[in-house]
Design a protein around this motif. Structure first.
Motif, short mmCIF file in Angstrom:
data_model
loop_
_atom_site.label_atom_id
_atom_site.label_comp_id
_atom_site.label_asym_id
_atom_site.label_seq_id
_atom_site.Cartn_x
_atom_site.Cartn_y
_atom_site.Cartn_z
N THR A 257 -33.40 126.19 -64.35
CA THR A 257 -33.52 127.07 -63.18
C THR A 257 -33.63 126.28 -61.89
OG1 THR A 257 -35.95 127.21 -63.19
CG2 THR A 257 -34.74 128.71 -64.64
N GLY A 258 -33.71 124.96 -61.99
CA GLY A 258 -33.83 124.12 -60.80
C GLY A 258 -35.25 123.75 -60.43
N GLU A 259 -36.24 124.22 -61.21
CA GLU A 259 -37.63 123.89 -60.92
C GLU A 259 -37.96 122.49 -61.41
OE1 GLU A 259 -40.12 125.57 -59.34
OE2 GLU A 259 -38.57 127.00 -58.71
N VAL A 260 -38.62 121.70 -60.57
CA VAL A 260 -39.01 120.34 -60.95
C VAL A 260 -40.22 120.43 -61.87
CG1 VAL A 260 -39.85 118.12 -60.13
CG2 VAL A 260 -38.10 119.36 -58.82
N ARG A 261 -40.04 119.89 -63.08
CA ARG A 261 -41.09 119.95 -64.09
C ARG A 261 -41.61 118.58 -64.51
NH1 ARG A 261 -42.59 125.16 -63.58
NH2 ARG A 261 -40.83 126.59 -63.91
N GLY A 262 -40.99 117.52 -63.97
CA GLY A 262 -41.44 116.19 -64.36
C GLY A 262 -41.02 115.13 -63.37
N TYR A 293 -41.01 116.04 -70.61
CA TYR A 293 -41.47 114.84 -71.31
C TYR A 293 -40.30 114.18 -72.05
CZ TYR A 293 -44.30 112.05 -74.61
OH TYR A 293 -44.84 111.04 -75.37
N ALA A 294 -39.57 114.97 -72.83
CA ALA A 294 -38.47 114.43 -73.62
C ALA A 294 -37.35 113.90 -72.72
CB ALA A 294 -37.92 115.50 -74.56
N ALA A 295 -37.00 114.65 -71.69
CA ALA A 295 -35.89 114.24 -70.84
C ALA A 295 -36.19 112.94 -70.10
CB ALA A 295 -35.58 115.35 -69.84
#
Length: 452
Positions: A257-262, A293-295
């Protein structure tokens, strides 16, 4: 263990405890004890002339170089939230410089179950080698704990350079950290490949995003704290006095969705004998969810021309171990990291959640007297505990009796060590150590991702 002063966490709410601690005078008993040895123990105003010599002594104590005028000014500007104290020897040739230093503030420590408790964070502890074995460290540490109690903090915490110094004051290693060294070609990624994307970003952008992202995740892991703001400048290399900032590279992970998660920050060191075998050092990796985390880890382990990736302050139970084909490609070193000291047993125990229902009759010894007592901890089926006074009689019917010191209770508090292990080590006595261990257990390992 911080050799620099730090900015106040932007998201930290002003509390009466923090404000009271900031203006607290030095502990009178410690002041009198040091005065009897010809030493002067006092608060050092951050905006006063004494701050620069204090900072230089802290730098020297941590084997750092002398601070420039610019660095002193930057540290002074960022230091308003910390209570800074020093011990002075009026007979010394440099009487304006302290012979010992300490600083503290009221932070927020995450406990099992996702609550956060006000905790006295202690930092910048140094004693000059010219003034050792004169009771200075004891006076400062006991004084700081007294100030914490006066301001209502139920816990104290610190990270340490020398691990043998703090047990005598009731501190115990409560959350260990892991250092990883990974051979990338041998590891081979077998973990998830999330949707979304990893992109390079300016270091300034990482500095902008990191505080809010950390606030969204810090209640997830027992042992984490609200991060002082200048730590983000340190990670990103965005402070005006940062050294080798240009070597740092920042990336972000954004979901579909374009949200920064990491976010991650790393540096690369070339191997001039073989340009296909550079090494990468991960300065910090912050992930809001499993995909982030994985990415980010996949990105780091699959960088071109890189033979080795290293990272510190990781969990002792990293999912990364199960995302690589050859676990022997990672050499993992475990060591003590986050130290905790319980000051108020009732508040500390009632704030956290527990691993199993049960009733524990706790006989707690504390040589400093802050937390001594006999307590009954009753935990219900939902893992919530209430604490009552045991009194002078026998333990309640059906209760498991546990006799231990405050150091041992503090060690087990975040779930990082089992009471059964401490009992086997001769540190705890119990009528049923295994049952007591099940109550105090927690299903995830505690961690702390920074030094302070």
């Amino acid at each position: 263990m911080t050799s620099e002063t730090d900015t106040r966490p932007a998201a930290q709410t002003e509390t009466a405890d923090a404000a009271a601690h900031l203006v607290a005078p030095v502990n009178e008993a410690s002041r009198a004890r040091l005065a009897g040895n010809g030493l002067d123990y006092r608060v050092v105003p951050v905006d006063g002339e004494g701050f620069a010599p204090w900072l230089q002594v802290v730098a020297r104590g941590f084997q750092d170089g002398e601070r420039s005028d610019e660095q002193v000014a930057a540290s002074r500007e960022r230091s308003g939230y910390r209570r800074v104290t020093g011990v002075y020897d009026p007979s010394a040739p440099m009487a304006e410089s302290p012979v010992a230093t300490i600083a503290s503030w009221i932070g927020q420590l995450t406990v099992p179950g996702g609550a956060a408790l006000p905790s006295c964070a202690i930092s910048a502890v140094t004693v000059a080698p010219t003034h050792r074995r004169r009771g200075i460290a004891r006076a400062m540490l006991e004084g700081e704990l007294g100030a914490a109690v006066s301001s209502g903090a139920p816990l104290a915490m610190l990270t340490v350079s020398e691990s043998t110094l703090y047990g005598r004051y009731g501190f115990a290693p409560a959350a260990a950290s892991a250092s990883w060294r990974i051979e990338t070609k041998r590891a081979t990624w077998i973990g998830p490949r999330p949707e979304g994307r990893v992109d390079f970003i300016p270091r300034e952008r990482l500095r902008e995003l990191a505080p809010a992202l950390h606030e969204r995740v810090r209640l997830r892991d027992a042992g984490e704290i609200d991060v002082p703001g200048s730590h983000w400048d340190g990670f990103a290399g965005t402070s005006p006095t940062a050294e080798k900032a240009g070597e740092k590279r920042a990336v972000q992970y954004a979901d579909a969705t374009g949200e920064v998660r990491g976010l991650a920050i790393y540096s690369v060191k070339e191997n001039h004998d073989d340009f296909t075998k550079a090494s990468v050092r991960v300065g910090y990796l912050l992930a809001e969810n499993d995909d982030a985390y994985a990415a980010l880890w996949r990105f780091l382990l699959e960088l071109d021309l890189v033979a080795e990736v290293t990272a510190d302050e990781l969990s002792v139970d990293e999912p990364l171990r199960w995302m690589i084909a050859d676990q022997r490609a990672a050499r993992v070193t475990i060591r003590d990291h986050q130290y905790v000291r319980i000051l108020d047993v009732v508040t500390a125990l009632e704030a956290r959640r527990f691993g199993a229902p049960g009733v524990l009759a706790l006989d707690v010894a504390d040589v400093l007297g802050h937390a001594s007592g006999r307590y009954v901890l009753s935990v219900d089926a939902d893992g919530r505990g209430t604490v009552s006074d045991w009194g002078d009689g026998g333990a309640p019917e059906g209760a498991v009796e546990v006799a231990l010191g405050i150091e041992e209770l503090s060690a087990a508090y975040l779930g990082g060590v089992s009471l059964a292990t401490l009992a086997a080590a001769g540190r705890v006595r119990s009528t049923d150590a295994s049952a007591a261990a099940r109550v105090l257990a927690w299903h995830t390992a505690p961690r702390l991702s920074i030094w302070y």
